[in-house]
Design a protein around this motif. Sequence first.
Motif, mmCIF file in Angstrom:
data_model
loop_
_atom_site.group_PDB
_atom_site.id
_atom_site.type_symbol
_atom_site.label_atom_id
_atom_site.label_comp_id
_atom_site.label_asym_id
_atom_site.label_seq_id
_atom_site.Cartn_x
_atom_site.Cartn_y
_atom_site.Cartn_z
ATOM 1 N N ALA A 58 0.832 -1.205 0.000
ATOM 2 C CA ALA A 58 0.000 0.000 0.000
ATOM 3 C C ALA A 58 0.867 1.255 0.000
ATOM 4 N N ALA A 59 1.931 1.255 0.835
ATOM 5 C CA ALA A 59 2.818 2.426 0.911
ATOM 6 C C ALA A 59 3.522 2.666 -0.414
ATOM 7 N N VAL A 60 3.963 1.593 -1.058
ATOM 8 C CA VAL A 60 4.652 1.718 -2.346
ATOM 9 C C VAL A 60 3.715 2.301 -3.398
ATOM 10 N N VAL A 61 2.485 1.794 -3.434
ATOM 11 C CA VAL A 61 1.507 2.279 -4.416
ATOM 12 C C VAL A 61 1.117 3.725 -4.118
ATOM 13 N N LEU A 62 0.902 4.030 -2.841
ATOM 14 C CA LEU A 62 0.575 5.406 -2.456
ATOM 15 C C LEU A 62 1.681 6.369 -2.858
ATOM 16 N N GLY A 63 2.920 5.883 -2.838
ATOM 17 C CA GLY A 63 4.057 6.724 -3.188
ATOM 18 C C GLY A 63 4.247 6.932 -4.671
ATOM 19 N N GLY A 64 3.410 6.289 -5.479
ATOM 20 C CA GLY A 64 3.466 6.532 -6.915
ATOM 21 C C GLY A 64 4.208 5.499 -7.729
ATOM 22 N N THR A 65 4.698 4.425 -7.100
ATOM 23 C CA THR A 65 5.376 3.370 -7.868
ATOM 24 C C THR A 65 4.332 2.509 -8.564
ATOM 25 N N SER A 66 4.542 2.259 -9.849
ATOM 26 C CA SER A 66 3.575 1.501 -10.633
ATOM 27 C C SER A 66 3.656 0.013 -10.318
ATOM 28 N N LEU A 67 2.507 -0.617 -10.149
ATOM 29 C CA LEU A 67 2.464 -2.051 -9.878
ATOM 30 C C LEU A 67 2.923 -2.882 -11.068
ATOM 31 N N THR A 68 2.981 -2.261 -12.245
ATOM 32 C CA THR A 68 3.444 -2.981 -13.434
ATOM 33 C C THR A 68 4.966 -2.949 -13.553
ATOM 34 N N GLY A 69 5.627 -2.182 -12.682
ATOM 35 C CA GLY A 69 7.084 -2.136 -12.658
ATOM 36 C C GLY A 69 7.678 -1.064 -13.558
ATOM 37 N N GLY A 70 8.964 -0.789 -13.316
ATOM 38 C CA GLY A 70 9.714 0.117 -14.175
ATOM 39 C C GLY A 70 9.547 1.597 -13.920
ATOM 40 N N ARG A 71 8.633 1.977 -13.033
ATOM 41 C CA ARG A 71 8.388 3.404 -12.804
ATOM 42 C C ARG A 71 8.063 3.637 -11.339
ATOM 43 N N GLY A 72 8.787 4.578 -10.715
ATOM 44 C CA GLY A 72 8.554 4.909 -9.315
ATOM 45 C C GLY A 72 9.841 5.372 -8.660
ATOM 46 N N TRP A 73 9.748 5.761 -7.397
ATOM 47 C CA TRP A 73 10.946 6.193 -6.666
ATOM 48 C C TRP A 73 10.751 5.936 -5.185
ATOM 49 N N ILE A 74 11.874 5.750 -4.514
ATOM 50 C CA ILE A 74 11.816 5.333 -3.119
ATOM 51 C C ILE A 74 11.380 6.471 -2.198
ATOM 52 N N PHE A 75 11.600 7.729 -2.610
ATOM 53 C CA PHE A 75 11.110 8.849 -1.808
ATOM 54 C C PHE A 75 9.586 8.800 -1.725
ATOM 55 N N GLY A 76 8.951 8.438 -2.827
ATOM 56 C CA GLY A 76 7.495 8.300 -2.822
ATOM 57 C C GLY A 76 7.038 7.248 -1.832
ATOM 58 N N THR A 77 7.810 6.160 -1.718
ATOM 59 C CA THR A 77 7.477 5.106 -0.753
ATOM 60 C C THR A 77 7.540 5.640 0.669
ATOM 61 N N LEU A 78 8.573 6.440 0.969
ATOM 62 C CA LEU A 78 8.681 7.043 2.297
ATOM 63 C C LEU A 78 7.457 7.907 2.583
ATOM 64 N N VAL A 79 7.031 8.677 1.586
ATOM 65 C CA VAL A 79 5.834 9.508 1.740
ATOM 66 C C VAL A 79 4.608 8.624 1.954
ATOM 67 N N GLY A 80 4.524 7.521 1.205
ATOM 68 C CA GLY A 80 3.395 6.605 1.351
ATOM 69 C C GLY A 80 3.327 5.997 2.742
ATOM 70 N N VAL A 81 4.481 5.621 3.281
ATOM 71 C CA VAL A 81 4.546 5.084 4.652
ATOM 72 C C VAL A 81 4.070 6.133 5.652
ATOM 73 N N LEU A 82 4.506 7.377 5.448
ATOM 74 C CA LEU A 82 4.107 8.454 6.357
ATOM 75 C C LEU A 82 2.611 8.747 6.251
ATOM 76 N N ILE A 83 2.050 8.629 5.047
ATOM 77 C CA ILE A 83 0.601 8.839 4.888
ATOM 78 C C ILE A 83 -0.167 7.839 5.742
ATOM 79 N N ILE A 84 0.227 6.559 5.643
ATOM 80 C CA ILE A 84 -0.455 5.521 6.420
ATOM 81 C C ILE A 84 -0.228 5.735 7.915
ATOM 82 N N GLY A 85 1.011 6.067 8.305
ATOM 83 C CA GLY A 85 1.318 6.285 9.721
ATOM 84 C C GLY A 85 0.591 7.480 10.297
ATOM 85 N N VAL A 86 0.550 8.579 9.540
ATOM 86 C CA VAL A 86 -0.153 9.789 9.992
ATOM 87 C C VAL A 86 -1.651 9.539 10.087
ATOM 88 N N LEU A 87 -2.195 8.822 9.114
ATOM 89 C CA LEU A 87 -3.626 8.490 9.157
ATOM 90 C C LEU A 87 -3.960 7.668 10.395
#
Length: 318
Positions: free
Chosen positions: A255-284
């Motif tokens: 969920a955090a990876v997807v929230l951060g903008g990484t595509s489930l089909t692969g090849g596109r995304g960034w780890i900073f987005g994952t950190l943001v996704g983790v924080l979204i879930i944690g803050v919520l």
Amino acid sequence: MPLEVTKLSKSKDLIQKLGPLLGLLLIIIIISIMSPSFLTATNIFNVLRQVSVSALIAFGMTFVILTGGIDLSVGSTLALTGAISAGMLASGMDPILAMLIGLALGAVLGAVNGVIIAKGKVAPFIATLATMTIYRGITLVYTDGKPVSGLGDSMAFQMFGKGYFLGIPVPVITMIVAFFVLYFILRKTTFGRRVYAIGGNEEASRLSGINVDRVTIAVYSLTGMLAALSALILTSRLNSAQPTAGESYELDAIAAVVLGGTSLTGGRGWIFGTLVGVLIIGVLNNGLNLIGVSSFFQQVVKGVVILIAVLLDRKKTA
């Protein structure tokens, strides 16, 4: 005209990348208005400490998903490595050695996933679903379904999950250091470029000379080691290893990876987005608790947020 189109495309990509961060800021503002105690230093550090475990797992999951794969076994890997590390500590083994063995075991368990997928040609979902069950079963057999406690009073191990350095929780420092190391690997090394290439087009990557099997095994091994690192933090924090630890952690990581903008089909995304996704879930989670929202309803909110993120991902790849 082509230059204008290029600029427009870059602006659109930037907006898409910043979308999760803007969403996080919006959530923080709304919760801060509804609960003044949210933005206190104590609570912020509490949120960061809580998300440190899931963040490390999500960082590894980012590498896996960028290759076009998935790893459902990270929660079970966490439980098994945590239990075995705790068992070694309880037997009197040197804490540093026990922790290193735990990390190595996590890497091995992850490599097993990679070998099954790369050499056995088994779909990642099926392969890691099987190992998720196997690793959890081994954990239950090893612990007899009971927590492993009596881990001793080693200061080094206690610090790892509950300590502070310069006023900052050690798990938070561990998370930040891991983020920068993994960011560098993903964005600045040949290995990172190969991860993206495999996710973009595996066959083309193979034809261009990339050893796809080796990279795949390395990615899953890295993910297993990060799950083991999370296990050590969690075990230190609780001063025991629970055989049920890590249940549903793989879903939060995805969920955090997807929230951060990484595509489930692969090849596109960034780890900073994952950190943001983790924080979204944690803050919520933290914010809804402060507001007094039922834990049952929190699951609904989290599910809706994840669904929206997936739909947005589908729209971007359409």
